[in-house]
Design an enzyme around this catalytic site. Structure first.
Site, PDB file in Angstrom:
ATOM      1  N   ASP A  13      -6.938  -3.231 -12.970  1.00 22.88           N
ATOM      2  CA  ASP A  13      -6.795  -3.944 -14.242  1.00 22.88           C
ATOM      3  C   ASP A  13      -7.631  -3.337 -15.360  1.00 22.88           C
ATOM      4  OD1 ASP A  13      -5.165  -5.690 -12.797  1.00 22.88           O
ATOM      5  OD2 ASP A  13      -6.883  -6.907 -12.217  1.00 22.88           O
ATOM      6  N   LYS A  16      -4.360   0.518 -17.104  1.00 22.44           N
ATOM      7  CA  LYS A  16      -3.571   1.710 -16.766  1.00 22.44           C
ATOM      8  C   LYS A  16      -2.182   1.636 -17.395  1.00 22.44           C
ATOM      9  CE  LYS A  16      -4.150   0.671 -12.435  1.00 22.44           C
ATOM     10  NZ  LYS A  16      -5.197  -0.363 -12.482  1.00 22.44           N
ATOM     11  N   LYS A  18      -1.233   0.159 -20.163  1.00 21.02           N
ATOM     12  CA  LYS A  18      -1.271   0.490 -21.594  1.00 21.02           C
ATOM     13  C   LYS A  18      -1.442   1.995 -21.797  1.00 21.02           C
ATOM     14  CE  LYS A  18      -3.993   0.300 -25.715  1.00 21.02           C
ATOM     15  NZ  LYS A  18      -5.154  -0.161 -26.456  1.00 21.02           N
ATOM     16  N   ASN A  38       1.918  -5.604  -5.721  1.00 22.57           N
ATOM     17  CA  ASN A  38       0.564  -6.170  -5.835  1.00 22.57           C
ATOM     18  C   ASN A  38      -0.047  -5.825  -7.196  1.00 22.57           C
ATOM     19  OD1 ASN A  38       0.524  -3.459  -5.020  1.00 22.57           O
ATOM     20  ND2 ASN A  38      -1.328  -3.643  -3.807  1.00 22.57           N
ATOM     21  N   ALA A  39       0.492  -4.793  -7.847  1.00 21.62           N
ATOM     22  CA  ALA A  39      -0.013  -4.402  -9.163  1.00 21.62           C
ATOM     23  C   ALA A  39       0.462  -5.390 -10.222  1.00 21.62           C
ATOM     24  CB  ALA A  39       0.469  -2.998  -9.512  1.00 21.62           C
ATOM     25  N   GLY A  40      -0.188  -5.347 -11.369  1.00 20.43           N
ATOM     26  CA  GLY A  40       0.241  -6.153 -12.505  1.00 20.43           C
ATOM     27  C   GLY A  40      -0.262  -5.474 -13.758  1.00 20.43           C
ATOM     28  N   HIS A  41       0.665  -4.963 -14.552  1.00 18.91           N
ATOM     29  CA  HIS A  41       0.276  -4.251 -15.773  1.00 18.91           C
ATOM     30  C   HIS A  41       0.853  -4.980 -16.977  1.00 18.91           C
ATOM     31  CE1 HIS A  41      -0.681  -1.170 -12.941  1.00 18.91           C
ATOM     32  NE2 HIS A  41       0.570  -0.867 -12.683  1.00 18.91           N
ATOM     33  N   ARG A 142       4.124   3.675  12.536  1.00 18.06           N
ATOM     34  CA  ARG A 142       5.468   4.225  12.796  1.00 18.06           C
ATOM     35  C   ARG A 142       6.477   3.160  13.198  1.00 18.06           C
ATOM     36  NH1 ARG A 142       2.457   8.833  16.062  1.00 18.06           N
ATOM     37  NH2 ARG A 142       1.397   6.924  16.633  1.00 18.06           N
ATOM     38  N   GLN A 223      -3.488  -0.004  -8.656  1.00 27.71           N
ATOM     39  CA  GLN A 223      -4.809  -0.356  -8.107  1.00 27.71           C
ATOM     40  C   GLN A 223      -5.897   0.585  -8.662  1.00 27.71           C
ATOM     41  OE1 GLN A 223      -1.942  -0.329  -5.753  1.00 27.71           O
ATOM     42  NE2 GLN A 223      -1.842  -2.329  -6.666  1.00 27.71           N
ATOM     43  N   ARG A 302      -5.007 -15.515 -10.724  1.00 28.54           N
ATOM     44  CA  ARG A 302      -6.407 -15.822 -10.401  1.00 28.54           C
ATOM     45  C   ARG A 302      -7.317 -15.315 -11.522  1.00 28.54           C
ATOM     46  NH1 ARG A 302      -6.976 -13.006  -4.590  1.00 28.54           N
ATOM     47  NH2 ARG A 302      -5.596 -11.509  -5.602  1.00 28.54           N
ATOM     48  N   PRO A 303      -8.354 -16.097 -11.896  1.00 26.85           N
ATOM     49  CA  PRO A 303      -9.307 -15.561 -12.882  1.00 26.85           C
ATOM     50  C   PRO A 303     -10.022 -14.361 -12.266  1.00 26.85           C
ATOM     51  CG  PRO A 303     -10.019 -17.729 -12.092  1.00 26.85           C
ATOM     52  CD  PRO A 303      -8.706 -17.442 -11.443  1.00 26.85           C
TER      53      PRO A 303
HETATM   54  P1  GDP Z   1      -3.655  -2.418 -15.343  1.00 25.33           P
HETATM   55  O1  GDP Z   1      -3.325  -3.150 -14.103  1.00 25.33           O
HETATM   56  O2  GDP Z   1      -4.701  -1.370 -15.148  1.00 25.33           O
HETATM   57  O3  GDP Z   1      -2.451  -1.868 -16.052  1.00 25.33           O
HETATM   58  O4  GDP Z   1      -4.323  -3.467 -16.330  1.00 25.33           O
HETATM   59  P2  GDP Z   1      -3.810  -4.975 -16.610  1.00 25.33           P
HETATM   60  O5  GDP Z   1      -2.613  -4.916 -17.479  1.00 25.33           O
HETATM   61  O6  GDP Z   1      -3.736  -5.745 -15.351  1.00 25.33           O
HETATM   62  O7  GDP Z   1      -5.061  -5.564 -17.393  1.00 25.33           O
HETATM   63  C1  GDP Z   1      -5.492  -5.028 -18.603  1.00 25.33           C
HETATM   64  C2  GDP Z   1      -5.358  -6.100 -19.695  1.00 25.33           C
HETATM   65  O8  GDP Z   1      -6.095  -5.706 -20.823  1.00 25.33           O
HETATM   66  C3  GDP Z   1      -3.944  -6.296 -20.202  1.00 25.33           C
HETATM   67  O9  GDP Z   1      -3.788  -7.647 -20.517  1.00 25.33           O
HETATM   68  C4  GDP Z   1      -3.876  -5.428 -21.446  1.00 25.33           C
HETATM   69  O10 GDP Z   1      -2.944  -5.909 -22.405  1.00 25.33           O
HETATM   70  C5  GDP Z   1      -5.263  -5.572 -21.960  1.00 25.33           C
HETATM   71  N1  GDP Z   1      -5.797  -4.396 -22.661  1.00 25.33           N
HETATM   72  C6  GDP Z   1      -5.627  -3.079 -22.359  1.00 25.33           C
HETATM   73  N2  GDP Z   1      -6.379  -2.320 -23.201  1.00 25.33           N
HETATM   74  C7  GDP Z   1      -7.041  -3.162 -24.000  1.00 25.33           C
HETATM   75  C8  GDP Z   1      -8.008  -3.001 -25.045  1.00 25.33           C
HETATM   76  O11 GDP Z   1      -8.419  -1.883 -25.380  1.00 25.33           O
HETATM   77  N3  GDP Z   1      -8.479  -4.135 -25.641  1.00 25.33           N
HETATM   78  C9  GDP Z   1      -8.063  -5.379 -25.281  1.00 25.33           C
HETATM   79  N4  GDP Z   1      -8.585  -6.434 -25.897  1.00 25.33           N
HETATM   80  N5  GDP Z   1      -7.165  -5.561 -24.320  1.00 25.33           N
HETATM   81  C10 GDP Z   1      -6.671  -4.492 -23.677  1.00 25.33           C
HETATM   82  P1  IMO Z   2      -3.437  -3.175 -10.709  1.00 22.56           P
HETATM   83  O1  IMO Z   2      -2.501  -2.023 -10.474  1.00 22.56           O
HETATM   84  C1  IMO Z   2      -6.608  -5.752  -9.199  1.00 22.56           C
HETATM   85  C2  IMO Z   2      -6.750  -6.391  -4.854  1.00 22.56           C
HETATM   86  C3  IMO Z   2      -6.463  -7.797  -4.375  1.00 22.56           C
HETATM   87  C4  IMO Z   2      -7.321  -7.824  -3.126  1.00 22.56           C
HETATM   88  C5  IMO Z   2      -7.170  -6.424  -2.567  1.00 22.56           C
HETATM   89  C6  IMO Z   2      -6.121  -6.287  -1.481  1.00 22.56           C
HETATM   90  O2  IMO Z   2      -2.912  -4.252 -11.583  1.00 22.56           O
HETATM   91  O3  IMO Z   2      -4.785  -2.674 -11.135  1.00 22.56           O
HETATM   92  P2  IMO Z   2      -3.466  -6.311  -1.488  1.00 22.56           P
HETATM   93  O4  IMO Z   2      -2.501  -7.370  -1.891  1.00 22.56           O
HETATM   94  O5  IMO Z   2      -3.302  -5.022  -2.221  1.00 22.56           O
HETATM   95  O6  IMO Z   2      -3.507  -6.093  -0.004  1.00 22.56           O
HETATM   96  O7  IMO Z   2      -4.910  -6.898  -1.886  1.00 22.56           O
HETATM   97  O8  IMO Z   2      -6.815  -5.610  -3.675  1.00 22.56           O
HETATM   98  N1  IMO Z   2      -5.708  -5.804  -5.714  1.00 22.56           N
HETATM   99  C7  IMO Z   2      -5.823  -5.670  -7.043  1.00 22.56           C
HETATM  100  N2  IMO Z   2      -6.788  -6.066  -7.890  1.00 22.56           N
HETATM  101  N3  IMO Z   2      -5.558  -5.076  -9.672  1.00 22.56           N
HETATM  102  C8  IMO Z   2      -4.584  -4.634  -8.836  1.00 22.56           C
HETATM  103  O9  IMO Z   2      -3.580  -3.850  -9.244  1.00 22.56           O
HETATM  104  C9  IMO Z   2      -4.667  -4.959  -7.456  1.00 22.56           C
HETATM  105  N4  IMO Z   2      -3.899  -4.724  -6.380  1.00 22.56           N
HETATM  106  C10 IMO Z   2      -4.551  -5.218  -5.331  1.00 22.56           C
HETATM  107  O10 IMO Z   2      -6.867  -8.742  -5.328  1.00 22.56           O
HETATM  108  O11 IMO Z   2      -8.664  -8.016  -3.467  1.00 22.56           O
HETATM  109 MG    MG Z   3      -3.363  -5.083 -13.341  1.00 21.57          MG
END
Ligand code: GDP
Ligand code: IMO
Ligand code: MG
Length: 432
Positions: A13, A16, A18, A38-41, A142, A223, A302-303
């Site tokens: 998080d 990546k 962005k 499992n990712a979230g962007h 496997r 991740q 989750r926070p």
């Molecule tokens: P990722 O999983 O690495 O792609 O990151 P996430 O999207 O899960 O979390 C990054 C969060 O920060 C997202 O809500 C983005 O919109 C936000 N974000 C990214 N770059 C910036 C920044 O430079 N400033 C602020 N305030 N938010 C950002």
């Molecule tokens: P992005 O790509 C943050 C964390 C989970 C857990 C551990 C294992 O958005 O950065 P899993 O479901 O992969 O077996 O969980 O890894 N986790 C992440 N935390 N960002 C992620 O992806 C994650 N993908 C997995 O919270 O602690």
């Molecule tokens: Mg993320």
């Protein structure tokens, strides 16, 4: 040979999505090499917000061919749900290509993820519950199902039968669950085969041919470094290799092709799920980072746990990924602090450590040693060059650069694609 890798430097998080989106206009292919849904962007384009899980963020750039690489684990229901959601918002998803060798997350993998977490009790990893661990276990064991198996019904049935023979014993005898029906699972997965077929190719040929033509391929790791099953805070990690080496294995691109490795680094630290976190804050500063940074997981809601910047982690990430550039994100979230602490060393049971400690026990005991930097109060979201940043913010960035031993090429000052200061072009001569 312009292949460029994007890697998360902390616990995920970092932003990546962005960063990929920002570079997306100048690259031809974006391949996701590892992980799954499992990712979230979160990507914000001209005020419009997109949330991506399984698909690479490159899908939002119209001239990019997005690719799901061989190292990814694919939940087919989630895949088509995400494609349909994007298509409904006018995003062209027809260019998406998927590796025939990528593994499939079957419904029983998700069941197993949830029951094993429950079984671990206090020692749970806090996974996303998406079946990622059990799917990679089957891959290494496997017993996995691959995308290509969906095009051979008899092979698919044999493989599911083989996998379930063992898993049903576990589910029934250990976890007190109902056995999973082989035929139901076969039909579940087969239902996607026709829609999937036109997207499936040998992505290693696709990507290497593109590189031969001089096109630019961006590998968008999911991740992050400290969630890597080899290099992360094991066992509190994911089950893939999100580091630079894993990006190569997960896309079938050789190391000599790579001209840049871009580390994405948040200006502070966050973590979702369980595991050690030396700079974690439990006070109002932590609550403030969480609130101002909107640190809530996209995937599970989750926070996120929040803490100060940890320079030892970043130096380690620079080392094992060989970052050529850092993109520093979310600097704007630190605005308004009187002082900004940077963790420059750990105290482990009375001993000072300037590098990541060797053992997990030491990392668990690590107490941060902070260096204090002056804060700034000016709004920086409109800044588009280093000169426009307040001196204290510039000093903070410069100190992070010194401690990392890697140049900071771009700085995020807000969530929108446009809210970025570019110091050096991280693609440089590598792209148009
Ligand atoms: P990722 O999983 O690495 O792609 O990151 P996430 O999207 O899960 O979390 C990054 C969060 O920060 C997202 O809500 C983005 O919109 C936000 N974000 C990214 N770059 C910036 C920044 O430079 N400033 C602020 N305030 N938010 C950002
Ligand atoms: P992005 O790509 C943050 C964390 C989970 C857990 C551990 C294992 O958005 O950065 P899993 O479901 O992969 O077996 O969980 O890894 N986790 C992440 N935390 N960002 C992620 O992806 C994650 N993908 C997995 O919270 O602690
Ligand atoms: Mg993320």
């Amino acid at each position: 040979m312009p292949a460029v890798v994007i890697v998360g430097a902390q616990w995920g998080d970092e932003g990546k999505g962005k960063a990929t989106d920002l570079l997306g206009e100048r690259v031809d292919y974006v391949v996701k090499p590892n992980g799954g849904n499992n990712a979230g962007h979160t990507v914000v384009v001209r005020g419009e917000k997109f949330e991506l899980k399984l698909l690479p963020a490159g899908i939002l750039s119209p001239q990019v061919t997005p690719v799901i690489g061989n190292g990814v684990v694919v939940n087919l229901e989630a895949l088509f749900e995400e494609i349909d959601l994007l298509a409904a918002r006018g995003v062209d998803t027809d260019r998406l290509r998927i590796s025939a060798n990528a593994h499939v997350v079957a419904p029983y993998h998700q069941t197993l993820d949830k029951v094993t977490e429950r079984f671990l009790g206090k020692r749970a990893i806090g996974t996303t519950g998406r079946g990622i661990g059990p799917t990679y276990m089957d891959k290494a064991g496997r017993l996995g199902i691959r995308i290509q198996d969906l095009f051979d019904e008899s092979i698919l049935r044999q493989k599911i039968e083989g996998a379930l023979r063992q898993k049903n014993e576990l589910l029934v005898k250990l976890y007190n669950r109902r056995a999973v029906d082989v035929e139901e699972t076969v039909q579940d997965l087969l239902a996607y085969a026709d829609r999937l077929r036109p997207m499936v190719v040998d992505t290693t040929i696709l990507l290497n041919d593109a590189l031969d033509r001089g096109e630019v391929v961006l590998m968008e790791g999911g991740q992050a470094t400290f969630l890597d099953v080899d290099h992360g805070t094991y066992p509190f990690v994911t089950s893939s290799n999100p580091t630079a080496g894993g990006a190569l294995t997960g896309s079938g691109i050789g190391p000599a092709r790579v001209s840049g490795v871009i580390g994405i680094v948040k200006a502070y630290t966050t973590r979702v799920g369980a595991g050690p976190f030396p700079t974690e804050l439990f006070d109002e500063d932590g609550e403030r980072l969480q609130r101002v940074g909107h640190e809530v997981g996209v995937n599970t809601g989750r926070p996120r746990r929040c803490g100060w910047y940890d320079a030892l982690m970043i130096r380690h990430a620079v080392r094992i990924n060989s970052f050529t550039d850092i993109v520093l994100t979310k600097l704007d979230v630190l605005t308004g602090l009187e002082q900004v602490p940077i963790c420059v060393a750990y105290d482990v049971d009375g001993v000072r450590h300037d590098q990541m400690p060797m053992t997990q026990t030491e990392f668990h005991h690590a107490q941060p040693i902070y260096e204090m930097m002056p804060g700034w109060s000016e709004d920086i979201t409109a800044c588009r060059s280093l000169d426009e940043l307040p001196q204290a913010a510039r000093d903070y960035v410069q100190r992070l650069e010194e401690l990392a031993g890697c140049r900071i090429s771009a700085i995020g000052v807000g969530p929108d694609r446009a809210d970025t200061i570019v110091v050096h072009d991280p693609l440089g001569q590598r792209a148009r």
